[in-house]
Motif scaffolding. Structure first.
Motif, PDB file in Angstrom:
ATOM      1  N   GLU A   1       5.462   5.567  -1.229  1.00  0.00           N
ATOM      2  CA  GLU A   1       4.744   4.712  -0.280  1.00  0.00           C
ATOM      3  C   GLU A   1       5.598   4.302   0.911  1.00  0.00           C
ATOM      4  O   GLU A   1       5.088   3.744   1.878  1.00  0.00           O
ATOM      5  CB  GLU A   1       4.241   3.451  -0.989  1.00  0.00           C
ATOM      6  CG  GLU A   1       3.158   3.731  -2.010  1.00  0.00           C
ATOM      7  CD  GLU A   1       2.597   2.453  -2.610  1.00  0.00           C
ATOM      8  OE1 GLU A   1       2.872   1.370  -2.050  1.00  0.00           O
ATOM      9  OE2 GLU A   1       1.885   2.553  -3.628  1.00  0.00           O
TER      10      GLU A   1
ATOM     11  N   SER B   1      12.495   4.072  -6.242  1.00  0.00           N
ATOM     12  CA  SER B   1      12.058   3.339  -7.434  1.00  0.00           C
ATOM     13  C   SER B   1      12.901   2.079  -7.597  1.00  0.00           C
ATOM     14  O   SER B   1      14.043   2.022  -7.149  1.00  0.00           O
ATOM     15  CB  SER B   1      12.174   4.226  -8.677  1.00  0.00           C
ATOM     16  OG  SER B   1      13.514   4.629  -8.862  1.00  0.00           O
ATOM     17  N   GLN B   2      12.330   1.065  -8.250  1.00  0.00           N
ATOM     18  CA  GLN B   2      13.001  -0.232  -8.382  1.00  0.00           C
ATOM     19  C   GLN B   2      14.333  -0.123  -9.104  1.00  0.00           C
ATOM     20  O   GLN B   2      15.305  -0.796  -8.756  1.00  0.00           O
ATOM     21  CB  GLN B   2      12.085  -1.216  -9.134  1.00  0.00           C
ATOM     22  CG  GLN B   2      10.819  -1.581  -8.372  1.00  0.00           C
ATOM     23  CD  GLN B   2      11.127  -2.228  -7.034  1.00  0.00           C
ATOM     24  OE1 GLN B   2      11.938  -3.138  -6.956  1.00  0.00           O
ATOM     25  NE2 GLN B   2      10.477  -1.758  -5.981  1.00  0.00           N
TER      26      GLN B   2
ATOM     27  N   GLN C   1      12.721  -3.329   0.469  1.00  0.00           N
ATOM     28  CA  GLN C   1      11.416  -3.335  -0.188  1.00  0.00           C
ATOM     29  C   GLN C   1      10.908  -1.896  -0.180  1.00  0.00           C
ATOM     30  O   GLN C   1      10.780  -1.300   0.889  1.00  0.00           O
ATOM     31  CB  GLN C   1      10.446  -4.255   0.551  1.00  0.00           C
ATOM     32  CG  GLN C   1      10.897  -5.712   0.575  1.00  0.00           C
ATOM     33  CD  GLN C   1      10.016  -6.567   1.461  1.00  0.00           C
ATOM     34  OE1 GLN C   1       9.130  -6.061   2.148  1.00  0.00           O
ATOM     35  NE2 GLN C   1      10.257  -7.871   1.452  1.00  0.00           N
ATOM     36  N   SER C   2      10.637  -1.379  -1.362  1.00  0.00           N
ATOM     37  CA  SER C   2      10.250   0.031  -1.415  1.00  0.00           C
ATOM     38  C   SER C   2       9.386   0.299  -2.633  1.00  0.00           C
ATOM     39  O   SER C   2       9.515  -0.372  -3.663  1.00  0.00           O
ATOM     40  CB  SER C   2      11.503   0.912  -1.453  1.00  0.00           C
ATOM     41  OG  SER C   2      11.145   2.274  -1.442  1.00  0.00           O
ATOM     42  N   ARG C   3       8.518   1.291  -2.468  1.00  0.00           N
ATOM     43  CA  ARG C   3       7.720   1.785  -3.586  1.00  0.00           C
ATOM     44  C   ARG C   3       7.715   3.305  -3.547  1.00  0.00           C
ATOM     45  O   ARG C   3       7.679   3.897  -2.473  1.00  0.00           O
ATOM     46  CB  ARG C   3       6.281   1.264  -3.518  1.00  0.00           C
ATOM     47  CG  ARG C   3       6.163  -0.203  -3.897  1.00  0.00           C
ATOM     48  CD  ARG C   3       4.719  -0.602  -4.056  1.00  0.00           C
ATOM     49  NE  ARG C   3       4.576  -1.974  -4.481  1.00  0.00           N
ATOM     50  CZ  ARG C   3       3.416  -2.574  -4.719  1.00  0.00           C
ATOM     51  NH1 ARG C   3       2.290  -1.894  -4.543  1.00  0.00           N
ATOM     52  NH2 ARG C   3       3.373  -3.829  -5.112  1.00  0.00           N
ATOM     53  N   ARG C   4       7.750   3.863  -4.703  1.00  0.00           N
ATOM     54  CA  ARG C   4       7.795   5.325  -4.802  1.00  0.00           C
ATOM     55  C   ARG C   4       6.591   5.929  -4.094  1.00  0.00           C
ATOM     56  O   ARG C   4       5.447   5.505  -4.302  1.00  0.00           O
ATOM     57  CB  ARG C   4       7.804   5.724  -6.281  1.00  0.00           C
ATOM     58  CG  ARG C   4       8.296   7.114  -6.519  1.00  0.00           C
ATOM     59  CD  ARG C   4       9.799   7.165  -6.445  1.00  0.00           C
ATOM     60  NE  ARG C   4      10.263   8.492  -6.819  1.00  0.00           N
ATOM     61  CZ  ARG C   4      11.091   9.192  -6.113  1.00  0.00           C
ATOM     62  NH1 ARG C   4      11.569   8.707  -4.986  1.00  0.00           N
ATOM     63  NH2 ARG C   4      11.492  10.370  -6.519  1.00  0.00           N
TER      64      ARG C   4
END
Length: 729
Positions: free
Chosen positions: A443, A392-393, A438-441
């Protein structure tokens, strides 16, 4: 008079000009100007009236002269009379017509003239009286005008005085107000000074408290740093000591004749010990990075080879989870770079290990991309992408902190110390590079690391030499001083193999006594031992009276591997240093340096890793422990598996069954590695990589052709070796 009139006029103009803005007295100045003008006119008239006095004097003089002339008139010529008459006419300014007189003077004429002169005198006296009257009148008028001027001046003076009084009153009021303001200001300044003094006193008191607190905190921090350093040294020693035995005996077992199951078990032990050492090194690296003591190496290396080694290190864990590892290296990246290959390996292992740990299904991709390039330097961006749980951000910034993980449950669910990315970031900062996430929960995550390197050539690559022959340690006597029995056994097993004799000591005191009693060519001295430690024991040996015994070479064997420790050992009198855990080759290198021993001439020459086409049978002989049957079986197995594997691999290539091709490339590459065919090994690993990533590019046919040639050469060399064995039998 006229000069004074001009002066008065100039002064009046100056007064009027000075007060032209003052409407209050403008009318008075106009009246004053009119009165002064009137006075000047009166004075001018009075000045004119003063002329008859001069006329009367002139007439009286003429009369006297005339009387005198009368007595002598008879002697005067006729021409004089008109002149005299003309003179009278000029004096009295008469306009009457000239009377005709006779040319000859006589008494009647003179009398008549005298009579007229007297008459003129009477008239002149009468006119003078009139003028006196006029003068008196003018003087009276002048007096009145003067009084008027004085009245105006008095009025102006009164106004000026009143103005001065008003100005004075205003000034007095302003002064009073100013004094009041000054009084208030002084009062406020006084209060501020008191407040400021109180603040300064409070600041000084707080500053002293802060200084005491900072001094205390500094002492505590220094104490904590010393405690931390001591803890790290102790932990390193306590963990490395048993790890030395585990790793060393696993290496020795791996060189012996084992069944396939035993081989797998020994390999598992070695991997576990390597992983433990990896965690220890993480802690030690963190300490060095925090202290600014970690230095980067500058050497030539092949990035493709480093990536191959890294992928080989982690792919086992990836395959266990059913994950596919893709590798994509930009062809624009030079074949040889100049930098620190060990730290690059560490960074990539951290990133790939994290990606595998947090990915349950899907794939892991490692990409090498050119970010910036010149003739001599290049910035390479290494990108690791996974299809895992993501971050998460709000937690991205936390993962770079020491011993921190994205979530509290991470350590429980996935394990780890939370140091990997923290150390990675510090290493990148040390390189002058950068890291982006760069990341998304749910994904996945992509981590990009940009690192600057120099561009090198073949001359910059160090040619590593593998010593494949034994060291002749016959007639060499070595004292092993170590309180751990398994460490002594490991050293004994290695030394026996190379023909050395030995003695054992379980503490430093025994070591000193044995050195006094016997003759040793070298002492392997552990640092931490009971009764007497390695440093004290070495100090005691260096003080012995016997020169030969005092100069005995002593090698420190310890898990304390920090630079300051190494310096301390050197200062005490140690000849060299061998860190735990060590491999057999590392021990032999130290013995070769200290004892000035060469490897036995009966063995084959060292094989360079760059010469990968020539098989190295010596390592296989050592593995067989002089068991000829085992040696022959291994060669036959190599020939059989390599021949069948090569045929199947070619068949899979023609059918474009990339996974099958990769499996057989992987199957035959391990024996090639054991036999020192490194060039063939690298090509097979590349074929495997391309196959597992479903990549059928222009390189693959050429790689297959080259690998086939090298495999056939290796099979031919192994077959020749089998013939030699058969002929001896």
């Amino acid at each position: 008079f006229y000069a004074k009139v001009q002066q008065i006029g100039a002064e009046l103009e100056l007064i009027v000009e000075t007060n032209e803005q003052n409407k209050e007295v403008a009318g008075s100045f106009d009246t004053l100007q009119a009165a002064v003008s009137s006075k000047i006119e009166l004075l001018n008239e009075l000045l004119v009236l003063r002329d008859p006095d001069r006329s009367e004097q002139a007439i009286s003089k003429i009369e006297r002269e005339f009387e005198y002339a009368a007595s002598t008139i008879s002697s005067q010529t006729k021409e004089e009379e008109p002149e005299k008459k003309g003179l009278f006419r000029n004096i009295f300014n008469r306009n009457k017509e000239e009377e005709t007189v006779e040319a000859q003077p006589n008494e009647n004429a003179l009398e008549k003239i005298q009579s007229e002169v007297k008459q003129i005198k009477r008239k002149t006296q009468q006119e003078e009286a009139n003028l006196k009257s006029v003068e008196l009148e003018l003087i009276e008028q002048d007096r009145l005008v003067t009084n008027k001027i004085r009245a105006i001046v008095d009025k102006l003076e009164t106004w000026e005085a009143e103005k001065l009084n008003r100005t004075k009153d205003e000034a007095t009021n302003h002064i009073n107000e100013t004094n009041n303001q000054i009084a208030w200001i002084l009062a406020i300044v006084g209060v501020l000074l008191v407040v400021m003094a109180a603040i300064i006193i409070n600041y000084i008191r707080n500053s002293l408290q802060y200084r005491r607190a900072l001094k205390t905190a500094k002492n505590e921090a220094e104490s904590l740093a010393r405690t931390k350093e001591k803890f790290l040294a102790n932990m390193s020693h306590e963990i490395r000591t048993p790890m030395n035995a585990i790793s060393g005996f696993a290496e020795q077992l791996d060189q012996s004749k084992l069944s396939t199951t035993q081989k797998e078990q020994v390999e598992l032990i070695r991997k576990s010990s390597d992983h433990m050492l990896y965690l220890i090194n993480d802690i030690l690296d963190l300490n060095k990075l925090q202290a600014g003591k970690l230095k980067l190496e500058t050497t030539g290396f092949r990035p493709a080879q480093i990536i191959d080694e890294v992928v080989g290190f982690v792919e086992g864990r990836a395959h266990e989870k059913g994950l596919k590892i893709k590798v994509n290296l930009d062809k624009k990246i030079p074949e040889i770079l100049i930098g620190d290959p060990f730290r690059l390996r560490q960074i990539l292992i951290n990133l790939l290990s994290n990606a595998i740990k947090f990915t349950e299904n899907g794939y892991i991709e490692l990409r090498g991309v050119v970010a910036l390039i010149s003739n001599t330097h290049i910035d390479v961006s290494f990108e690791v992408t996974d299809t895992g749980v993501g971050i998460s951000q709000e937690n991205i910034s936390r993962i770079f902190e020491e011993f921190e993980q994205a979530e509290v449950s991470t350590a429980r669910n996935y394990g780890g110390t939370g140091l990997g990315l923290s150390i990675t970031k510090m290493l990148l900062d040390l390189h002058g590079g950068s890291i982006q996430i760069q990341s998304r929960r749910s994904e996945g995550t992509t981590i990009k690391c940009k690192i600057p390197y120099g561009i090198g050539s073949e001359a910059d690559v160090e040619q590593q030499v593998i010593h494949t022959k034994k060291m002749d340690l016959n007639n060499v006597r070595i004292l092993i001083a170590d309180d751990e029995a398994f460490n002594r056994k490991l050293l004994i097993s290695i030394l026996r193999k190379h023909g050395a004799s030995y003695a054992e000591a379980t503490n430093g005191k025994e070591a000193v006594d044995l050195v006094k009693q016997g003759d040793f060519d070298l002492v392997l001295m552990d640092i931490r031992m009971p009764v007497l430690g390695g440093i004290d024991a070495t100090t005691a040996i260096r003080k012995l009276k016997n020169e030969d015994k005092r100069s005995t070479p002593i090698v420190a064997t310890t898990a304390a591997v920090m630079k300051k420790d190494q310096k301390k050992y050197k200062d005490v009198g140690f000849t060299s240093f061998l860190p735990k855990p060590f491999k057999e080759d590392e021990l032999l290198q130290v013995l070769q340096t200290v004892l000035n021993k060469e490897f036995s001439a009966s063995s084959e020459a060292p094989v360079s890793q760059e010469n990968g086409d020539q098989l190295n049978f010596e390592s296989l002989r050592e593995l067989s422990q002089d068991d000829d049957n085992f040696y022959r079986d291994m060669l036959e197995t190599f020939v059989e598996t390599t021949s069948s594997g090569l045929a199947t691999m070619e068949e899979a290539f023609s059918e474009e069954d990339w996974i099958k091709m990769a499996d057989y490339a992987h199957k035959i590459c391990s024996p090639c590695k054991h036999l020192g065919a490194d060039a063939l090994y690298q090509e097979l690993k590349k074929i495997e990589h391309l196959g597992r990533n479903d990549e059928n590019n222009a390189e693959l046919p050429q790689l297959m052709t080259s690998a086939k040639e090298k495999c056939e050469q290796a099979i031919e060399q192994a077959s020749e070796e089998l013939k030699k064995i058969s002929s001896k039998e």
